[in-house]
Structures are given as structure tokens and as C-alpha cells.
Write an enzyme that holds these catalytic residues in place. Sequence first.
Site, short mmCIF file in Angstrom:
data_model
loop_
_atom_site.label_atom_id
_atom_site.label_comp_id
_atom_site.label_asym_id
_atom_site.label_seq_id
_atom_site.Cartn_x
_atom_site.Cartn_y
_atom_site.Cartn_z
CB CYS A 133 53.59 -66.61 76.14
SG CYS A 133 53.83 -67.11 74.48
CB CYS A 136 53.06 -70.15 75.22
SG CYS A 136 54.41 -69.16 74.80
CG ASP A 137 50.15 -70.09 78.17
OD1 ASP A 137 50.97 -71.37 77.89
OD2 ASP A 137 51.08 -69.25 78.86
#
Length: 318
Positions: A133, A136-137
Site C-alpha cells: 500500500c 499508507c507507507d
Amino acid sequence: MTENVIIIGSGPAGLTAALYTARANLDPLLISGNEFGGQIALTDQVENYPGFPDGIAGPELTQLMQQQAEKFGARFESDHVSQVNLQTHPFTLETENGKQYQAKSLVIATGASPRRLGVPGELELTGRGVSYCATCDGFFFRGKEIAVVGGGDSALQEGLFLTRFASKVHIIHRRDQLRAQPILQERARENPKIHFVWNSVVEKIRGNGAVNALILKDVRTGAASELPVQGMFVYIGHIPNTQLFQGQLDMNAEGYLRVDERTRTKIPGVFAAGEAHDDIFKQAIVSAGFGCMAAMEVEKFLAALEHQGYPGREKAFA
Ligand code: NAP
């Protein structure tokens, strides 16, 4: 209490089914799963959902869909369905939080999850440099050199997103031709931070507590090489989240549920919408469309149930 309809999953398919069944006064209950919004909620920018000419962030699109369904009375439970029994009617469900439900009809909108590479180091280093992701990261890789695996739309779209943070993004693809749509190919080729590694697969991820290199194999020559990177994002397709229904519903060899052209599974009252069954289009707008279809079928099914009783029981459970 027996619910009229329970919708399992909170991606565009589930949220659209919630909107339509709520507007039909069916008082739907949606059980969201562990990741609210599904895959689209993990997407930075959605540029091809009609109605948003400037694009919209995935989480915002999801939030708007939820608000719209709630406005008409849809109820939401943040929980994960762990068991279903489709052999009795009403159908029964159990969740990870220990709740039990009964439902006259079901919409399965459980979507799909990222496929893993299945190479040494992947599991141990997930969350320590290995990610599925970018939204997200990506932030953790500011100024770092990273790799993206895959040659489809997701690999290129997320690879482009990651150039906002990383100093260099190596896109590792097992062939010398991309699967991604031309507009993304063009953008990726024009981006000076993107470097393609063609005809290569990841054989191993190196790192002690954090990723520091990938061992690659050239699929034409068999030659091995080492690519020093601090992160690896995997975008090699998805696996449908249908394990819950194994043995109860028909699915193909890859686990996609079999439905007819009206989203009906083989069990009357059980419908499937979105990437749990769609192994062709896999677009948010298509999933939303399937959610609408399933909801309209639920309406018809419940009306028939009220007047004629449970249909086709012998056939369904033979
Ligand atoms: P995808 O289209 O299935 O592409 C997967 C990529 O991973 C392919 O390039 C494939 O290589 C490669 N791959 C598969 N297994 C592999 C393995 N074991 N090792 C190495 N590489 C492997 O998946 P996706 O990119 O996630 O897209 C899924 C769907 O969502 C598609 O329909 C796509 O159009 C859609 N989508 C659309 C957008 C958008 O419209 N902006 C954005 C994201 C996704 P091969 O090419 O050699 O098979």
C-alpha cells in the site's frame, strides 16, 4: 431479529448496495470488514470515477459513499464476518467480535486482497520495507531508493505516486512489455525518477530487520543480480476474498464466485457484487454498478419471499 439484507464488505460494491437497499426502505446492515472502504480507500487519487473531473482521494470517495448510504438509513458495523451458513434460511453469520446475525438475503461484496510474491524474506519484512500500500507507507520512504514489482495499472499508478517521496523508483517487471494502460505508461516513462528493470523477477528479499536489497533473476538468461533498495511495493494482482464461502458457493479455480448475469449465486437470496466475482473489469465504477444490480435483485427477492416463501429451496440445497 432477522435482517432483511446484510451486505458483507465496504468497498464501492458494498457501499452502493447499501445506498440502493436503504433507499428501497430495506433497512440494510453493512458489515464492513477489517479495512473500511476496501482497495479504493488505499488509493491516493482516483481519476476515472465519473463525476470528479479533478480526481478524488480514495478515502474521501469512500467516506462520501458511506455518508450517502447513511443518509437513507443504512446501518454500519465495523466487524469481520468469520463464518456463514447458507444451508439454512434465514442465513446465519458469525463475526470475529462474537456477534451472530440472521439475514433473509445477503450481498457478498468482500472484494479482493493483494497477491503476495511468495519469496523468502517477504513475510518477515512486511511492514519493515515490504508493503502492498503506497498510500499508507509511501511517506516512510522519503529520499530513499525503492522498488515496485508488477507491470499493470496498479504498479505504474502507485509507482508514480511513490516518486513524490522516493529518490528513485525501480519498476521490476517479468516481461519487456507493460500491461498498464497507455496514459500511465507514458507518465511513467517521462518521469525521471522511474527506472524500469525488464524481464526480471524478485527471488529473495534481503534485510535484517529492514529491507536493504533485492536479489533479482533475469528470466531470459537466468543471471542473478542484487538491487540495493530500502523498500519494495508489490502490485502483482489480487486474490478474491471468498474463502468464507468455500464449499457453499460455486467459484472458479482462482476463487472468484460464479454468478449469473443478475449477480445471483446458486443459492436464492445470496448475491455477489464487485471483485469477489468480477475477474475481468476490476474497476471501482464497475463494482459500484454490480452493487446497484445486487441491491435491485435483493429487492425483488424479498418481495417474492414475502408473497411466495423461500424459492427453489430443493434446487438450491440439493
Ligand atoms: P494486473 O492488471 O493483474 O497486473 C498485475 C501485474 O503483475 C502484471 O503486469 C503481471 O505480469 C504481474 N505479475 C503477476 N503475477 C506476478 C508474479 N508472480 N511475479 C511478478 N509479476 C507478476 O493487476 P493490477 O495492476 O493490480 O490491476 C488490477 C485491475 O485494476 C486491472 O483491471 C486494472 O486495470 C485495474 N486498475 C485500474 C487503475 C486505473 O484505472 N487507474 C488503477 C489500478 C488498477 P504480466 O503482465 O506479465 O501478466
